[in-house]
Enzyme design. Structure first.
Site, PDB file in Angstrom:
ATOM      1  N   SER A  61       0.806  -1.222   0.000  1.00 45.30           N
ATOM      2  CA  SER A  61       0.000   0.000   0.000  1.00 45.30           C
ATOM      3  C   SER A  61       0.835   1.266   0.000  1.00 45.30           C
ATOM      4  CB  SER A  61      -0.930   0.018   1.219  1.00 45.30           C
ATOM      5  OG  SER A  61      -0.182  -0.106   2.417  1.00 45.30           O
ATOM      6  N   ASP A 360      -2.619   8.163   8.370  1.00 40.96           N
ATOM      7  CA  ASP A 360      -3.496   7.214   9.065  1.00 40.96           C
ATOM      8  C   ASP A 360      -2.648   6.392  10.030  1.00 40.96           C
ATOM      9  OD1 ASP A 360      -2.182   5.386   7.447  1.00 40.96           O
ATOM     10  OD2 ASP A 360      -3.905   4.944   6.180  1.00 40.96           O
ATOM     11  N   HIS A 363       0.395   4.882   7.156  1.00 43.11           N
ATOM     12  CA  HIS A 363       0.936   5.509   5.952  1.00 43.11           C
ATOM     13  C   HIS A 363       1.306   6.971   6.169  1.00 43.11           C
ATOM     14  CE1 HIS A 363      -1.829   2.220   4.726  1.00 43.11           C
ATOM     15  NE2 HIS A 363      -0.785   1.896   3.995  1.00 43.11           N
TER      16      HIS A 363
END
Length: 396
Positions: A61, A360, A363
């Protein structure tokens, strides 16, 4: 006698001129010419030329730019606000308030479309749309096939490389055959792939979503698990090498023990990181450098740049005021989902995202991603870009 010598000289001169012209013609557009592979100056429209032919991205991600949007059964998506609140395209599947590291790197490499590389899973990423690169990364994935499977559907690193091999490579070959200047005996493998960057950003999930999972009660020694990861990663790199890759950019694992999700899982308050988890990242990153040092015999002609995301982020955490950072350990999203990683849909966020390290639970923010890209691209310190930076790698 003199006339005979003169005739011989004239004949030799004529032959030299003919051969020189033939060589020049071949260099201008012959079947094996790679002219134009190195970007110098500006293109005809005044826009700076890309520094590399293309950029192909594989990983998790941290480098995914929308592939998981097309996976209906995945639990790892960022296609909703507040993700993309500062991104020109809005929520696009990037796990950030704005750019991820790949976007910022694409800008530095002067790629088209503002440096944005299209996701593989988008049906529009075919033909000419793939000529400057494709992003294959999938949020939740890892080096090992089983990593992230508990989150729903993810594309493992193995599957990402298979997508490159089975779909993108044949597509590029067919597209190149119809473009002037790319025709030839094998322009793709002789000139295009060796002048492209292959970027890998993965490994953290193999610890957070695999090794450290509570259900993993029979886990091996950390050193043994790390070596198995490095061995598997080496096999993936060699597979890409066999497909034509020659220039590799590898992002190290970030300081996982400093992320909001890991700190919250152990009820850490105030400043400070979970050092055993950081120790796992440091162990992996050290082995990663050793892998690059030992790659020569197995991958002759390959070149590497390892970007030390751990050090770059840790510098921000340790010296926030020096870098204009105010909040080091709290997520900009004040409400996270049940996993403790992703922002709640439509949930509140901090007002000034440039002052936060983490957007978050896991990240980084746009400003941190941009810093990682800048350091990896231009740093002269081997502690940040090893053994060379991405700019020098691109110019090889």
């Amino acid at each position: 006698m003199a006339m005979a010598k003169l005739a011989a000289v004239v004949a030799s001169l004529y032959l030299y001129i003919v051969l020189t012209r033939q060589a020049a013609a071949a260099g201008a557009g012959g079947s094996t010419s790679c002219h134009g592979g190195k970007a110098v100056g500006r293109s005809g429209g005044g826009r700076a030329r890309p520094m590399v032919k293309a950029v192909f991205v594989f990983g998790s991600s941290l480098v995914d730019n929308g592939n998981n949007n097309f996976l209906n059964s995945t639990g790892v998506r960022a296609d909703y606000l507040p993700y993309g609140v500062d991104f020109p395209l809005g929520p696009s599947g990037r796990f950030s308030n704005g750019r991820n590291t790949i976007d910022a790197l694409g800008e530095l490499l002067r790629l088209p479309r503002g440096g944005r590389i299209p996701p593989f899973a988008d049906p529009g990423t075919r033909g000419r749309a793939a000529l400057h690169g494709v992003n294959f990364a999938s949020g939740g994935s890892g080096i090992l096939d089983r990593t992230g499977q508990d989150t729903g559907k993810v594309l493992s690193l193995n599957q990402q490389i298979s997508n490159f091999e089975a779909v993108t490579l044949p597509d590029l070959r067919a597209t190149a055959a119809n473009i002037r200047g790319m025709k030839g005996h094998d322009f793709l493998h002789d000139c295009f792939l060796p002048k492209s960057l292959f970027v890998i950003g993965t490994g953290g999930n193999d610890y957070l979503l695999n090794y450290y999972q509570p259900r993993n009660t029979a886990r091996p020694q950390l050193s043994d698990f790390t070596r198995s990861l490095i061995t598997e990663l080496s096999a993936h790199l060699q597979r890409l090498y066999a497909l034509g890759a020659r220039k590799f950019v590898i992002f190290s694992i970030q300081p996982m023990g400093c992320t909001p999700v890991v700190r919250a899982s152990l009820n850490v308050t105030g400043a400070g990181c979970v050092e055993p988890v950081n120790g796992a990242a440091l162990l992996f990153n050290g082995e990663l450098r050793s892998l690059v040092d030992a790659a020569g015999p197995r991958m002759p002609g390959a070149s590497f740049s390892v970007v030390d995301s751990y050090k770059i982020i840790k510098d921000l955490l340790d010296h926030p005021r020096k870098h204009g950072i105010r909040e080091t350990y709290r997520a900009c999203c004040s409400e996270l989902g049940s996993s403790g990683v992703l922002c709640r849909k439509g949930g509140p966020i901090c007002r000034d995202r440039t002052k936060y390290v983490f957007f978050d639970g896991l990240h980084p923010t746009d400003v941190v991603n941009a810093r990682i890209a800048r350091k990896g691209f231009g740093s002269e310190s081997p502690r940040e870009a090893y053994p060379i930076n991405i700019k020098k790698l691109a110019m090889l």
